[in-house]
Design a protein around this motif. Structure first.
Motif, mmCIF file in Angstrom:
data_model
loop_
_atom_site.group_PDB
_atom_site.id
_atom_site.type_symbol
_atom_site.label_atom_id
_atom_site.label_comp_id
_atom_site.label_asym_id
_atom_site.label_seq_id
_atom_site.Cartn_x
_atom_site.Cartn_y
_atom_site.Cartn_z
ATOM 1 N N ALA A 20 -1.468 4.525 3.009
ATOM 2 C CA ALA A 20 -0.241 5.228 2.092
ATOM 3 C C ALA A 20 1.102 4.742 2.502
ATOM 4 N N PHE A 21 1.430 4.022 1.613
ATOM 5 C CA PHE A 21 3.003 3.491 1.652
ATOM 6 C C PHE A 21 3.871 4.317 1.053
ATOM 7 N N GLU A 22 5.059 4.409 2.028
ATOM 8 C CA GLU A 22 6.265 5.370 1.719
ATOM 9 C C GLU A 22 7.311 4.115 1.105
ATOM 10 N N VAL A 23 7.780 4.407 -0.137
ATOM 11 C CA VAL A 23 8.661 3.343 -0.720
ATOM 12 C C VAL A 23 10.013 4.060 -0.956
ATOM 13 N N GLY A 24 11.325 3.381 -0.745
ATOM 14 C CA GLY A 24 12.473 3.883 -1.001
ATOM 15 C C GLY A 24 12.729 3.457 -2.446
ATOM 16 N N THR A 43 9.494 1.862 3.463
ATOM 17 C CA THR A 43 10.152 2.560 4.530
ATOM 18 C C THR A 43 9.370 3.370 5.475
ATOM 19 N N GLY A 44 7.954 3.174 5.339
ATOM 20 C CA GLY A 44 6.940 3.436 6.383
ATOM 21 C C GLY A 44 5.599 3.962 5.659
ATOM 22 N N GLY A 45 4.968 4.671 6.480
ATOM 23 C CA GLY A 45 3.308 4.992 5.946
ATOM 24 C C GLY A 45 2.564 4.918 6.973
ATOM 25 N N ARG A 46 1.093 5.121 6.681
ATOM 26 C CA ARG A 46 0.194 5.429 7.466
ATOM 27 C C ARG A 46 -1.005 4.739 7.096
ATOM 28 N N PHE A 47 -1.942 4.195 7.742
ATOM 29 C CA PHE A 47 -3.377 3.658 7.169
ATOM 30 C C PHE A 47 -4.353 4.287 8.378
ATOM 31 N N GLU A 48 -5.451 4.769 7.548
ATOM 32 C CA GLU A 48 -6.367 5.323 8.327
ATOM 33 C C GLU A 48 -7.907 4.968 7.857
ATOM 34 N N GLY A 49 -8.967 4.478 8.866
ATOM 35 C CA GLY A 49 -10.235 4.206 8.339
ATOM 36 C C GLY A 49 -10.921 4.189 9.521
ATOM 37 N N PRO A 50 -12.329 3.720 9.522
ATOM 38 C CA PRO A 50 -13.252 3.883 10.616
ATOM 39 C C PRO A 50 -12.860 2.867 11.580
ATOM 40 N N ARG A 51 -12.424 1.775 11.576
ATOM 41 C CA ARG A 51 -12.191 0.774 12.338
ATOM 42 C C ARG A 51 -10.721 0.317 12.601
ATOM 43 N N LEU A 52 -9.650 0.869 11.702
ATOM 44 C CA LEU A 52 -8.364 0.517 11.474
ATOM 45 C C LEU A 52 -7.525 1.676 11.273
ATOM 46 N N GLY A 60 8.665 -3.896 5.117
ATOM 47 C CA GLY A 60 8.327 -4.595 4.146
ATOM 48 C C GLY A 60 8.632 -4.374 2.579
ATOM 49 N N GLY A 61 7.741 -4.771 1.756
ATOM 50 C CA GLY A 61 8.378 -4.581 0.423
ATOM 51 C C GLY A 61 7.463 -5.164 -0.635
ATOM 52 N N ASN A 62 7.562 -4.794 -1.883
ATOM 53 C CA ASN A 62 6.653 -5.258 -3.176
ATOM 54 C C ASN A 62 7.829 -5.843 -4.126
ATOM 55 N N TRP A 63 7.487 -6.960 -4.502
ATOM 56 C CA TRP A 63 8.540 -7.633 -5.480
ATOM 57 C C TRP A 63 7.617 -7.816 -6.873
ATOM 58 N N PRO A 64 7.483 -6.464 -7.497
ATOM 59 C CA PRO A 64 6.322 -6.524 -8.667
ATOM 60 C C PRO A 64 7.343 -7.202 -9.937
ATOM 61 N N GLU A 65 6.360 -7.740 -10.804
ATOM 62 C CA GLU A 65 6.861 -8.289 -11.939
ATOM 63 C C GLU A 65 5.864 -7.508 -13.301
ATOM 64 N N SER A 66 6.738 -7.417 -14.437
ATOM 65 C CA SER A 66 6.103 -6.630 -15.343
ATOM 66 C C SER A 66 6.224 -7.044 -16.799
ATOM 67 N N VAL A 157 3.092 4.798 -2.790
ATOM 68 C CA VAL A 157 1.798 4.497 -3.324
ATOM 69 C C VAL A 157 0.655 4.617 -2.465
ATOM 70 N N ARG A 158 -0.634 5.048 -2.718
ATOM 71 C CA ARG A 158 -1.885 5.341 -1.891
ATOM 72 C C ARG A 158 -2.747 4.407 -2.288
ATOM 73 N N HIS A 159 -3.575 3.297 -1.389
ATOM 74 C CA HIS A 159 -4.272 2.611 -1.726
ATOM 75 C C HIS A 159 -5.581 2.907 -1.139
ATOM 76 N N TYR A 160 -6.636 2.629 -1.637
ATOM 77 C CA TYR A 160 -8.220 2.981 -1.142
ATOM 78 C C TYR A 160 -8.656 1.715 -0.847
ATOM 79 N N ILE A 161 -8.847 1.142 0.417
ATOM 80 C CA ILE A 161 -9.330 -0.332 0.316
ATOM 81 C C ILE A 161 -10.491 -0.644 1.203
ATOM 82 N N HIS A 162 -11.231 -1.521 0.359
ATOM 83 C CA HIS A 162 -12.839 -1.876 1.069
ATOM 84 C C HIS A 162 -12.892 -3.297 1.339
ATOM 85 N N ALA A 163 -13.508 -3.518 2.573
ATOM 86 C CA ALA A 163 -13.536 -4.889 3.160
ATOM 87 C C ALA A 163 -14.946 -5.467 2.106
ATOM 88 N N ILE A 164 -14.667 -6.600 1.700
ATOM 89 C CA ILE A 164 -15.565 -7.267 0.839
ATOM 90 C C ILE A 164 -16.351 -8.555 1.825
#
Length: 165
Positions: A20-24, A43-52, A60-66, A157-164
């Protein structure tokens, strides 16, 4: 359509974490001769999973294009970087890219402060993550590709992340 032979190769996935990314405030740079870019700082956030599990550090940041599809949907690409610190003190550099497809009516709802949430099934956010760390406890992340789906939430934004594998 012809049948493809993948030689028995397949991909498997396993849940890695929910981040869960907190974004200004998101700054729109406006259309240039090259692209339409925005900038959003983490601006902050938290990640939670079985090993991480741990915190997403500010900075950090995101520089999206649209762009815009023929049907009026907003199309986007991501160029994001962040630093994560696990609960046991490891520091991990995280980058991700991806694609979003947001129909015009959903984009209007995103911009309307009176509409707190939009059903994530009405838009698409897909991401691909890579990780880098010097901490031997998390060396397994250095060779990992992870994919996920995201949803817009209040303040980020919240991302649900899977290891491949």
């Amino acid at each position: 359509m012809s049948e493809l032979d993948f030689g028995g190769r397949s991909l498997k996935s396993e849940p890695l974490c929910v981040a869960a990314f907190e974004v200004g405030d998101i700054m729109a740079l406006g259309p240039s001769p090259f692209r339409n870019r925005r900038v959003g700082y983490v601006t902050g956030g938290r990640f939670e999973g079985p090993r991480l599990t741990g915190d997403i550090l500010p900075g950090g940041g995101n520089w999206p294009e649209s762009g815009t599809a023929v049907d009026g949907a907003a199309l986007g690409t991501f160029d994001a970087r962040s630093v994560w610190r696990t609960d046991d003190g490891a520091v991990i550099y995280v980058t991700y890219t991806g694609r979003s497809v947001v129909p015009a009516d959903v984009g209007a709802a995103f911009r309307d402060p009176a509409k707190p949430e939009v059903d994530p099934s009405r838009y698409s956010i897909r991401v691909a993550f890579v990780f880098e760390t010097g901490d031997p406890r998390y060396d397994w992340l250095n060779g990992l590709l992870a994919v996920g789906c995201g949803e817009r939430v209040e303040g980020g934004v919240r991302h649900y992340i899977h290891a491949i594998g």
